[in-house]
Design a protein around this motif. Sequence first.
Motif, PDB file in Angstrom:
ATOM      1  N   ARG A  15       0.827  -1.200   0.000  1.00 27.34           N
ATOM      2  CA  ARG A  15       0.000   0.000   0.000  1.00 27.34           C
ATOM      3  C   ARG A  15       0.871   1.265   0.000  1.00 27.34           C
ATOM      4  O   ARG A  15       0.637   2.211  -0.763  1.00 27.34           O
ATOM      5  CB  ARG A  15      -0.925   0.012   1.214  1.00 27.34           C
ATOM      6  N   GLN A  16       1.869   1.285   0.884  1.00 30.44           N
ATOM      7  CA  GLN A  16       2.693   2.496   1.008  1.00 30.44           C
ATOM      8  C   GLN A  16       3.558   2.715  -0.218  1.00 30.44           C
ATOM      9  O   GLN A  16       3.775   3.860  -0.640  1.00 30.44           O
ATOM     10  CB  GLN A  16       3.536   2.406   2.282  1.00 30.44           C
ATOM     11  N   ALA A  17       4.080   1.625  -0.799  1.00 29.58           N
ATOM     12  CA  ALA A  17       4.904   1.766  -1.997  1.00 29.58           C
ATOM     13  C   ALA A  17       4.081   2.312  -3.163  1.00 29.58           C
ATOM     14  O   ALA A  17       4.525   3.205  -3.902  1.00 29.58           O
ATOM     15  CB  ALA A  17       5.530   0.421  -2.354  1.00 29.58           C
ATOM     16  N   GLY A  47       6.490  -3.978   6.077  1.00 27.59           N
ATOM     17  CA  GLY A  47       5.922  -2.640   6.063  1.00 27.59           C
ATOM     18  C   GLY A  47       6.891  -1.608   6.633  1.00 27.59           C
ATOM     19  O   GLY A  47       7.517  -1.844   7.667  1.00 27.59           O
ATOM     20  N   ASN A  48       7.025  -0.474   5.972  1.00 24.36           N
ATOM     21  CA  ASN A  48       7.988   0.588   6.297  1.00 24.36           C
ATOM     22  C   ASN A  48       9.425   0.199   5.959  1.00 24.36           C
ATOM     23  O   ASN A  48      10.351   0.935   6.303  1.00 24.36           O
ATOM     24  CB  ASN A  48       7.935   0.990   7.788  1.00 24.36           C
ATOM     25  N   GLY A  49       9.617  -0.941   5.271  1.00 22.99           N
ATOM     26  CA  GLY A  49      10.944  -1.525   5.138  1.00 22.99           C
ATOM     27  C   GLY A  49      11.779  -1.098   3.965  1.00 22.99           C
ATOM     28  O   GLY A  49      12.740  -1.805   3.610  1.00 22.99           O
ATOM     29  N   LEU A  90      11.425   3.772  -0.545  1.00 24.40           N
ATOM     30  CA  LEU A  90      10.278   4.172  -1.350  1.00 24.40           C
ATOM     31  C   LEU A  90       9.075   4.484  -0.464  1.00 24.40           C
ATOM     32  O   LEU A  90       8.364   5.468  -0.681  1.00 24.40           O
ATOM     33  CB  LEU A  90       9.927   3.065  -2.342  1.00 24.40           C
ATOM     34  N   GLU A  91       8.852   3.651   0.546  1.00 21.50           N
ATOM     35  CA  GLU A  91       7.731   3.884   1.458  1.00 21.50           C
ATOM     36  C   GLU A  91       7.917   5.149   2.282  1.00 21.50           C
ATOM     37  O   GLU A  91       6.933   5.749   2.746  1.00 21.50           O
ATOM     38  CB  GLU A  91       7.569   2.692   2.395  1.00 21.50           C
TER      39      GLU A  91
END
Length: 311
Positions: A93-95, A276-278, A281-282
Amino acid sequence: MKLVTFEAEGARHIGCLLADGEVISDFTAADPSAVHFHDMLALIDGGAGALDQARALDRAPKKTIKLSDVCLLAPVPEPRQMRDFLCFEQHLRQARANRPLFSGGAPLDPASIELPQVWYEQPIYYKCNRFSVIGTGQDVLWPRYCKQLDYELEFGAVLARGGKNIQREDARSHIFGYCIFNDMSARDAQMKEMAGQLGPAKGKDFDTGNVLGPWLVTTDEIPDPYDLTMIARVNGKEWSRGNSGSMKHKFEDILAHVSDEETLHAGEFFGSGTVGNGCGLELGRFLQPGDVVELEIDGLGILTNKVVVQA
């Protein structure tokens, strides 16, 4: 055991890191005639008998060498196959929410991103270049065609034995061990090529792009691979933090899916995908030449690499 592949005096050996964290039990030097101590794939192929002999040399080493006197390589320098998955919903989602940054736009709200239904139904993956693997302490070479280089905080599993049509309830028994995986990514190249509905290719496939290590930890030391804190630091500052428990598709799901009418083999590598958050890009930021990236996962050690621009 924490199994290692290393170079000492120009020769490649395998062994294990002893409990003090400073000395290696050198399997290859202890028994040069043993085929299963030739390299890590040979040890895996040797099955339970070879692993028992390795454990005996962990308990009572015959030949040792200081960790500081060797050059660690990737624990499996050339996996028989490499697949990397997309198992963390927050990362996806974040990417996707940050994709407009590549065209000068503003990032979107990750909660507004609609994911394809197939992502929920089955593990999605691509096949990596198994010949571009390096280990901890080795330099990541910045691809000449890349302007936005990124790290990806992942962990991976290496198969102890192959199989076809593996049942989910039996899948864990096929895993030999776990290690940290830094899936380096040329983001600008990746975004460009994947607009063509295929890939990634040059966004991932460049020399030194797949980083494994620092060691391969046998499954008995990681009773629950889905409760591991995962941290990334750049130049000593924390950029990313997550937990392996947020995997939507677990390794058991992965092995059952990939082995559906397809034979898997011992020594294959399976990446979890980015937590996630890894990745940068995020976070809306990328690596710079000279940056030192450290990935740390509970029980699996710290994987450290410097990003170097090629002359």
